[in-house]
Motif scaffolding. Structure first.
Motif, PDB file in Angstrom:
ATOM      1  N   SER A   1      54.482  43.504  46.738  1.00  0.00           N
ATOM      2  CA  SER A   1      53.580  42.408  47.102  1.00  0.00           C
ATOM      3  C   SER A   1      54.076  41.078  46.557  1.00  0.00           C
ATOM      4  O   SER A   1      54.534  40.992  45.413  1.00  0.00           O
ATOM      5  CB  SER A   1      52.179  42.669  46.545  1.00  0.00           C
TER       6      SER A   1
ATOM      7  N   LEU B   1      51.970  38.686  46.112  1.00  0.00           N
ATOM      8  CA  LEU B   1      50.764  38.016  45.609  1.00  0.00           C
ATOM      9  C   LEU B   1      50.535  38.126  44.101  1.00  0.00           C
ATOM     10  O   LEU B   1      49.448  37.790  43.607  1.00  0.00           O
ATOM     11  CB  LEU B   1      49.520  38.511  46.375  1.00  0.00           C
TER      12      LEU B   1
ATOM     13  N   SER C   1      47.441  40.679  43.647  1.00  0.00           N
ATOM     14  CA  SER C   1      47.792  41.751  44.574  1.00  0.00           C
ATOM     15  C   SER C   1      46.927  42.998  44.381  1.00  0.00           C
ATOM     16  O   SER C   1      46.748  43.490  43.262  1.00  0.00           O
ATOM     17  CB  SER C   1      49.264  42.129  44.363  1.00  0.00           C
ATOM     18  N   VAL C   2      46.433  43.511  45.493  1.00  0.00           N
ATOM     19  CA  VAL C   2      45.666  44.762  45.484  1.00  0.00           C
ATOM     20  C   VAL C   2      46.613  45.943  45.247  1.00  0.00           C
ATOM     21  O   VAL C   2      46.351  46.815  44.420  1.00  0.00           O
ATOM     22  CB  VAL C   2      44.909  44.928  46.827  1.00  0.00           C
ATOM     23  N   SER C   3      47.719  45.973  45.982  1.00  0.00           N
ATOM     24  CA  SER C   3      48.611  47.142  45.878  1.00  0.00           C
ATOM     25  C   SER C   3      49.210  47.253  44.481  1.00  0.00           C
ATOM     26  O   SER C   3      49.404  48.360  43.958  1.00  0.00           O
ATOM     27  CB  SER C   3      49.718  47.086  46.934  1.00  0.00           C
TER      28      SER C   3
ATOM     29  N   TYR D   1      51.903  43.646  55.878  1.00  0.00           N
ATOM     30  CA  TYR D   1      52.205  42.266  56.246  1.00  0.00           C
ATOM     31  C   TYR D   1      52.556  42.276  57.728  1.00  0.00           C
ATOM     32  O   TYR D   1      53.512  42.951  58.140  1.00  0.00           O
ATOM     33  CB  TYR D   1      53.409  41.731  55.457  1.00  0.00           C
TER      34      TYR D   1
ATOM     35  N   SER E   1      47.615  48.639  51.028  1.00  0.00           N
ATOM     36  CA  SER E   1      46.541  47.631  51.023  1.00  0.00           C
ATOM     37  C   SER E   1      46.623  46.844  52.322  1.00  0.00           C
ATOM     38  O   SER E   1      47.721  46.493  52.778  1.00  0.00           O
ATOM     39  CB  SER E   1      46.704  46.694  49.825  1.00  0.00           C
TER      40      SER E   1
ATOM     41  N   GLY F   1      42.593  44.181  57.144  1.00  0.00           N
ATOM     42  CA  GLY F   1      41.662  44.691  58.153  1.00  0.00           C
ATOM     43  C   GLY F   1      41.519  46.197  58.068  1.00  0.00           C
ATOM     44  O   GLY F   1      41.946  46.823  57.101  1.00  0.00           O
TER      45      GLY F   1
ATOM     46  N   VAL G   1      40.258  44.576  52.941  1.00  0.00           N
ATOM     47  CA  VAL G   1      40.074  43.775  51.720  1.00  0.00           C
ATOM     48  C   VAL G   1      39.885  42.285  52.017  1.00  0.00           C
ATOM     49  O   VAL G   1      39.398  41.542  51.168  1.00  0.00           O
ATOM     50  CB  VAL G   1      41.232  43.961  50.699  1.00  0.00           C
ATOM     51  N   ASN G   2      40.251  41.844  53.230  1.00  0.00           N
ATOM     52  CA  ASN G   2      40.057  40.430  53.570  1.00  0.00           C
ATOM     53  C   ASN G   2      38.839  40.209  54.485  1.00  0.00           C
ATOM     54  O   ASN G   2      38.598  39.087  54.926  1.00  0.00           O
ATOM     55  CB  ASN G   2      41.307  39.857  54.257  1.00  0.00           C
TER      56      ASN G   2
HETATM   57  C1  LIG Z   1      52.084  37.498  54.872  1.00  0.00           C
HETATM   58  C2  LIG Z   1      50.859  38.351  55.040  1.00  0.00           C
HETATM   59  C3  LIG Z   1      50.670  39.041  56.211  1.00  0.00           C
HETATM   60  C4  LIG Z   1      49.539  39.839  56.387  1.00  0.00           C
HETATM   61  N1  LIG Z   1      49.397  40.549  57.524  1.00  0.00           N
HETATM   62  C5  LIG Z   1      48.315  41.369  57.674  1.00  0.00           C
HETATM   63  C6  LIG Z   1      48.150  42.155  58.863  1.00  0.00           C
HETATM   64  O1  LIG Z   1      48.964  42.170  59.756  1.00  0.00           O
HETATM   65  N2  LIG Z   1      47.053  42.942  58.951  1.00  0.00           N
HETATM   66  C7  LIG Z   1      46.127  43.003  57.941  1.00  0.00           C
HETATM   67  O2  LIG Z   1      45.153  43.748  58.080  1.00  0.00           O
HETATM   68  N3  LIG Z   1      46.260  42.278  56.819  1.00  0.00           N
HETATM   69  C8  LIG Z   1      47.332  41.473  56.663  1.00  0.00           C
HETATM   70  N4  LIG Z   1      47.482  40.745  55.520  1.00  0.00           N
HETATM   71  C9  LIG Z   1      46.507  40.931  54.446  1.00  0.00           C
HETATM   72  C10 LIG Z   1      47.069  41.901  53.420  1.00  0.00           C
HETATM   73  O3  LIG Z   1      47.382  43.159  53.976  1.00  0.00           O
HETATM   74  C11 LIG Z   1      46.077  42.089  52.269  1.00  0.00           C
HETATM   75  O4  LIG Z   1      45.853  40.821  51.688  1.00  0.00           O
HETATM   76  C12 LIG Z   1      46.578  43.063  51.236  1.00  0.00           C
HETATM   77  O5  LIG Z   1      45.712  43.056  50.139  1.00  0.00           O
HETATM   78  C13 LIG Z   1      47.985  42.694  50.774  1.00  0.00           C
HETATM   79  O6  LIG Z   1      48.382  43.531  49.725  1.00  0.00           O
HETATM   80  P1  LIG Z   1      48.635  42.885  48.305  1.00  0.00           P
HETATM   81  O7  LIG Z   1      47.288  42.324  47.883  1.00  0.00           O
HETATM   82  O8  LIG Z   1      49.099  43.974  47.433  1.00  0.00           O
HETATM   83  O9  LIG Z   1      49.657  41.806  48.496  1.00  0.00           O
HETATM   84  C14 LIG Z   1      48.580  39.919  55.347  1.00  0.00           C
HETATM   85  C15 LIG Z   1      48.782  39.206  54.163  1.00  0.00           C
HETATM   86  C16 LIG Z   1      49.901  38.420  54.002  1.00  0.00           C
HETATM   87  C17 LIG Z   1      50.093  37.683  52.709  1.00  0.00           C
END
Ligand SMILES: Cc1cc2nc3c(=O)[nH]c(=O)nc-3n(C[C@H](O)[C@H](O)[C@H](O)COP(=O)(O)O)c2cc1C
Length: 199
Positions: free
Chosen positions: A9, A11, A15-17, A84, A127, A130, A168-169
């Motif tokens: 990640s 983030l 970061s969630v993951s 992503y 993570s 949606g 998560v979003n």
């Molecule tokens: C560059 C980017 C692209 C993303 N694309 C998607 C996506 O295609 N579908 C989705 O459901 N969430 C998407 N997200 C949301 C992430 O999957 C979500 O924030 C998740 O928690 C990310 O994992 P992390 O927190 O460990 O980084 C995206 C986030 C980022 C930063």
């Protein structure tokens, strides 16, 4: 026993993951304190994209070999895999490109490809912003978990375990629920390991 811990990640502390892989690794260490942990943060230390090299001393090739050695040496691999853009972060893809090597983790036979990396346990913290669960409208847009399943199956690892936080979003409440359910699943990860050891 060796554990390879991979985060991808971008983030950082948000970061969630990353929070899930840390909890999974902590659970596994609690169950098996002798575990030797090797950590690779692919966002902090990204790998160069794979390319053909003529010189074995090429820094990309040296790094690639180190990644392969760490993978082959690991008994358990814990991977943080955020979604992503419907797939995995490019940093994680660059790592996958280093472990998918004919002659090392798979080989082609007259009967088709044969995985050579069987026997490893792979646990993936997935993570996503949606919802992509079975039966959901968005399931067909999930090129993250099916892709990871395919990659590991191809090299002989049939059973990939997913710890999932999704939606998560969508809202703050959904995020809390997703994290609670992921952490409950992490308790199961530990229990499974204990059962396996006893079997
Ligand atoms: C560059 C980017 C692209 C993303 N694309 C998607 C996506 O295609 N579908 C989705 O459901 N969430 C998407 N997200 C949301 C992430 O999957 C979500 O924030 C998740 O928690 C990310 O994992 P992390 O927190 O460990 O980084 C995206 C986030 C980022 C930063």
């Amino acid at each position: 026993m060796k554990l390879l811990h991979i985060d991808a990640s971008a983030l950082g502390n948000h970061s969630v993951s990353r929070s899930l892989t840390a909890a999974i690794v902590a659970e596994l260490i609690q169950a098996q304190p002798e575990l030797e942990v090797n950590y690779h943060d692919l966002a902090a230390h990204p790998l160069p994209h794979w390319s053909p090299v003529a010189d074995a001393g090429d820094p990309g090739a040296v790094l690639g070999n180190a990644v392969m050695d760490a993978f082959l040496a690991a008994d358990v691999i814990v991977i943080g895999a955020p979604m992503y853009n419907f797939s995995v972060p490019s940093q994680l893809k660059a790592w996958i490109d280093r472990i998918m090597v004919a002659g090392k983790t798979f080989r082609y036979t007259e009967n088709g490809p044969l995985g050579l990396a069987g026997g490893k346990r792979v646990i993936i913290a997935s993570s996503r912003g949606g919802f992509y669960g079975n039966g959901s409208e968005a399931a067909a847009m999930d090129f993250q978990e099916p892709y990871l399943r395919t990659v590991f199956k191809f090299i002989g690892i049939d059973q990939v375990e997913f710890v999932r936080a999704e939606g998560v979003n969508v809202s703050a409440d959904h995020k809390v629920e997703a994290l609670e359910s992921a952490h409950a699943a992490i308790g199961q990860v530990n229990r499974k390991q204990v059962i396996r050891k006893a079997a």
